[in-house]
Write a protein that holds these residues in place. Structure first.
Motif, mmCIF file in Angstrom:
data_model
loop_
_atom_site.group_PDB
_atom_site.id
_atom_site.type_symbol
_atom_site.label_atom_id
_atom_site.label_comp_id
_atom_site.label_asym_id
_atom_site.label_seq_id
_atom_site.Cartn_x
_atom_site.Cartn_y
_atom_site.Cartn_z
ATOM 1 N N GLY A 207 32.885 -34.124 49.787
ATOM 2 C CA GLY A 207 31.540 -33.694 49.414
ATOM 3 C C GLY A 207 30.981 -32.594 50.278
ATOM 4 N N ASP A 208 31.152 -32.708 51.584
ATOM 5 C CA ASP A 208 30.569 -31.718 52.477
ATOM 6 C C ASP A 208 31.642 -30.757 52.972
ATOM 7 N N ALA A 209 32.136 -29.947 52.038
ATOM 8 C CA ALA A 209 33.122 -28.957 52.452
ATOM 9 C C ALA A 209 32.483 -28.034 53.490
ATOM 10 N N PRO A 210 33.217 -27.711 54.571
ATOM 11 C CA PRO A 210 32.643 -26.835 55.583
ATOM 12 C C PRO A 210 32.209 -25.511 54.979
ATOM 13 N N ARG A 211 31.168 -24.977 55.494
ATOM 14 C CA ARG A 211 30.701 -23.668 55.024
ATOM 15 C C ARG A 211 31.732 -22.622 55.406
ATOM 16 N N SER A 212 31.780 -21.586 54.589
ATOM 17 C CA SER A 212 32.750 -20.540 54.882
ATOM 18 C C SER A 212 32.297 -19.768 56.120
ATOM 19 N N ALA A 213 33.291 -19.268 56.826
ATOM 20 C CA ALA A 213 32.989 -18.545 58.052
ATOM 21 C C ALA A 213 32.785 -17.064 57.770
ATOM 22 N N GLY A 214 33.627 -16.512 56.922
ATOM 23 C CA GLY A 214 33.598 -15.067 56.729
ATOM 24 C C GLY A 214 32.994 -14.664 55.403
ATOM 25 N N SER A 215 33.521 -13.610 54.812
ATOM 26 C CA SER A 215 32.920 -13.091 53.595
ATOM 27 C C SER A 215 33.949 -12.904 52.478
ATOM 28 N N GLY A 216 35.114 -13.538 52.591
ATOM 29 C CA GLY A 216 36.153 -13.358 51.572
ATOM 30 C C GLY A 216 35.977 -14.267 50.373
ATOM 31 N N THR A 217 36.823 -14.079 49.387
ATOM 32 C CA THR A 217 36.773 -14.859 48.146
ATOM 33 C C THR A 217 37.222 -16.301 48.389
ATOM 34 N N ILE A 218 36.507 -17.222 47.748
ATOM 35 C CA ILE A 218 36.847 -18.642 47.871
ATOM 36 C C ILE A 218 37.605 -19.088 46.613
ATOM 37 N N LEU A 219 38.713 -19.761 46.821
ATOM 38 C CA LEU A 219 39.544 -20.235 45.711
ATOM 39 C C LEU A 219 39.736 -21.745 45.817
ATOM 40 N N ALA B 198 47.658 -32.126 45.225
ATOM 41 C CA ALA B 198 46.818 -31.587 46.287
ATOM 42 C C ALA B 198 45.703 -30.751 45.687
ATOM 43 N N HIS B 199 44.551 -30.803 46.311
ATOM 44 C CA HIS B 199 43.389 -30.009 45.907
ATOM 45 C C HIS B 199 42.858 -29.357 47.173
ATOM 46 N N LEU B 200 42.876 -28.045 47.218
ATOM 47 C CA LEU B 200 42.446 -27.325 48.416
ATOM 48 C C LEU B 200 41.384 -26.303 48.063
ATOM 49 N N ARG B 201 40.449 -26.124 48.955
ATOM 50 C CA ARG B 201 39.525 -24.987 48.831
ATOM 51 C C ARG B 201 39.820 -24.060 50.000
ATOM 52 N N ILE B 202 40.141 -22.823 49.674
ATOM 53 C CA ILE B 202 40.490 -21.868 50.739
ATOM 54 C C ILE B 202 39.631 -20.621 50.628
ATOM 55 N N GLN B 203 39.572 -19.886 51.727
ATOM 56 C CA GLN B 203 38.876 -18.610 51.700
ATOM 57 C C GLN B 203 39.842 -17.527 52.166
ATOM 58 N N LEU B 204 39.931 -16.481 51.347
ATOM 59 C CA LEU B 204 40.793 -15.354 51.695
ATOM 60 C C LEU B 204 39.998 -14.397 52.590
ATOM 61 N N PRO B 205 40.686 -13.605 53.372
ATOM 62 C CA PRO B 205 39.952 -12.606 54.167
ATOM 63 C C PRO B 205 39.337 -11.548 53.244
ATOM 64 N N ALA B 206 38.289 -10.905 53.713
ATOM 65 C CA ALA B 206 37.642 -9.862 52.912
ATOM 66 C C ALA B 206 38.526 -8.616 52.863
ATOM 67 N N GLY B 207 38.325 -7.852 51.819
ATOM 68 C CA GLY B 207 38.951 -6.522 51.752
ATOM 69 C C GLY B 207 40.441 -6.512 51.476
ATOM 70 N N ILE B 208 40.943 -7.520 50.777
ATOM 71 C CA ILE B 208 42.367 -7.500 50.434
ATOM 72 C C ILE B 208 42.506 -7.509 48.909
ATOM 73 N N ASN B 209 43.723 -7.293 48.429
ATOM 74 C CA ASN B 209 43.969 -7.337 46.984
ATOM 75 C C ASN B 209 44.140 -8.794 46.568
ATOM 76 N N GLU B 210 43.003 -9.421 46.255
ATOM 77 C CA GLU B 210 43.067 -10.869 46.016
ATOM 78 C C GLU B 210 43.774 -11.209 44.712
ATOM 79 N N GLN B 211 43.727 -10.286 43.741
ATOM 80 C CA GLN B 211 44.396 -10.566 42.465
ATOM 81 C C GLN B 211 45.895 -10.772 42.675
ATOM 82 N N GLU B 212 46.434 -9.990 43.601
ATOM 83 C CA GLU B 212 47.867 -10.103 43.909
ATOM 84 C C GLU B 212 48.172 -11.515 44.436
ATOM 85 N N ILE B 213 47.270 -12.014 45.249
ATOM 86 C CA ILE B 213 47.450 -13.354 45.824
ATOM 87 C C ILE B 213 47.304 -14.427 44.757
#
Ligand SMILES: Nc1ncnc2c1ncn2[C@@H]1O[C@H](COP(=O)(O)OP(=O)(O)O)[C@@H](O)[C@H]1O
Ligand SMILES: [Mg+2]
Length: 330
Positions: free
Chosen positions: A245-257, A298-313
């Protein structure tokens, strides 16, 4: 196999109509365990009554191994009922009858000779692990043992389908798991088709091969466990594999998946291989890994770094069979 086609049940209350089942279709192959979940008022009890023909559907059909149970004559109906064994939340035993007398009861009703009943009951009690309790009365048995008696009784007429209505809702967690293990074992030994009506996701996780979500008299989601879970936006996936329920807040500014995946990948280091392959730092915000039926998910919530080609990932993850939901950018 049980086949339910466009089952409708409309109750009339004065001038009002209550649509309890609004066209339910369902197919459960022989030897599979199917869960039906839904909130109160969804139509679960009505579905049970229509499947066991205690209540006549307004329209639609129910068939077991291709033989229709609906629209049959009164004498055929009696035979038809024997094709579906019922297990109830409270075993509903006769208090004044012993275990063996309770189990033999459906056979007495069909006029089976006494010696045949004796042999059959002995087999059934052994099957459910109660051979030592043949002479016990319900009051001398634990809740789990009473449910075993109920299961043995449901199997007395050699049904093709076992219909369990909230079979573990009155049991403690340990006994619940023992009863679910028994149901799985019986399905294997008897090659019987099992329907479990339940409000407990735990039951679905432990025992079911497939599941339907009933809402307002309709099936709004259904499929085998792997497919409902990979429908990441689905309610069943969210309930079966909730993120903390209380997923940690994101640290940076990248896309969350949100990533949902199953089978072998669930134990593979998806994240570290992603980091290595794309040379990025991946922030894991929340996650859960679960054993459902006999598979890992498995169910994961991740955050990618900002400024990358996220579609590729995302493409890379999807090509590895991982269901990806973009939750937005922080
Ligand atoms: N005998 C009945 N007469 C009128 N309405 C009914 C009757 N049985 C059920 N309903 C209505 O049908 C809907 C589904 O009920 P039910 O099958 O008991 O749901 P569930 O078992 O999932 O809680 C509810 O709106 C309920 O009020
Ligand atoms: Mg109900």
């Amino acid at each position: 196999m049980i086949t339910v086609s466009d089952l409708r049940k409309v109750y009339r209350q004065g001038n009002n109509e209550v649509v309890a089942l609004a066209g339910v279709s369902l197919e459960v192959p022989t030897g599979k365990i199917h869960g039906i979940v839904g909130h109160s008022g969804a139509g679960k009890s009505t579905l049970v009554r229509c499947l066991t023909l205690l209540d006549q559907p307004t329209s639609g059909t129910v068939a077991v191994n291709g033989k229709e149970l609906t629209n049959v004559s009164a004498s055929e109906l009696r035979d038809a009922r024997r094709r579906i064994g019922m297990v109830f939340q409270h075993a509903n035993l006769f208090d004044s009858r012993t275990t063996e007398e309770n189990v033999g009861y459906p056979l007495e009703l069909t006029g089976t000779p006494k010696n045949e009943i004796k042999t059959k009951v002995a087999q059934l009690l052994e099957l459910v692990g109660l051979d030592k309790f043949a002479k016990a009365y319900p009051s001398q048995l634990s809740g789990g043992q009473r449910q075993r008696v109920g299961i043995a009784r449901a199997l007395a007429t050699d049904p093709d389908v076992l219909l369990c209505d909230e079979p573990t809702s009155a049991l403690d967690p340990k006994t619940t798991d023992e009863i679910l293990e028994l149901v799985k074992e019986l399905r294997g030994r008897l090659n019987i088709t099992v329907l479990i009506i339940t409000h407990e996701m735990h039951v679905v996780k432990q025992a079911c091969d497939s599941v339907s979500l009933l809402e307002g008299g309709k099936i709004v989601e259904h499929g085998d466990i792997a497919s409902v879970i990979s429908n990441a936006k689905g309610r069943l996936a969210q309930t079966l594999m909730p993120l903390p329920g209380d997923a940690p807040r994101s640290a940076g500014s990248g896309t969350i998946l949100d990533l949902l995946y199953t089978g072998d990948q669930a134990t593979e280091p998806v994240i570290s291989s992603l980091s290595r392959q794309f040379n990025i730092d991946v922030n894991v915000l929340a996650g859960s890994v679960e054993q459902l039926s006999d598979q890992q998910y498995a169910h994961l919530r991740i955050q990618l770094p900002a400024g990358i080609n996220e579609q590729e990932i995302i493409n890379h993850l999807q090509s590895n069979g991982i269901a990806v939901t973009v939750k937005g950018t922080k």
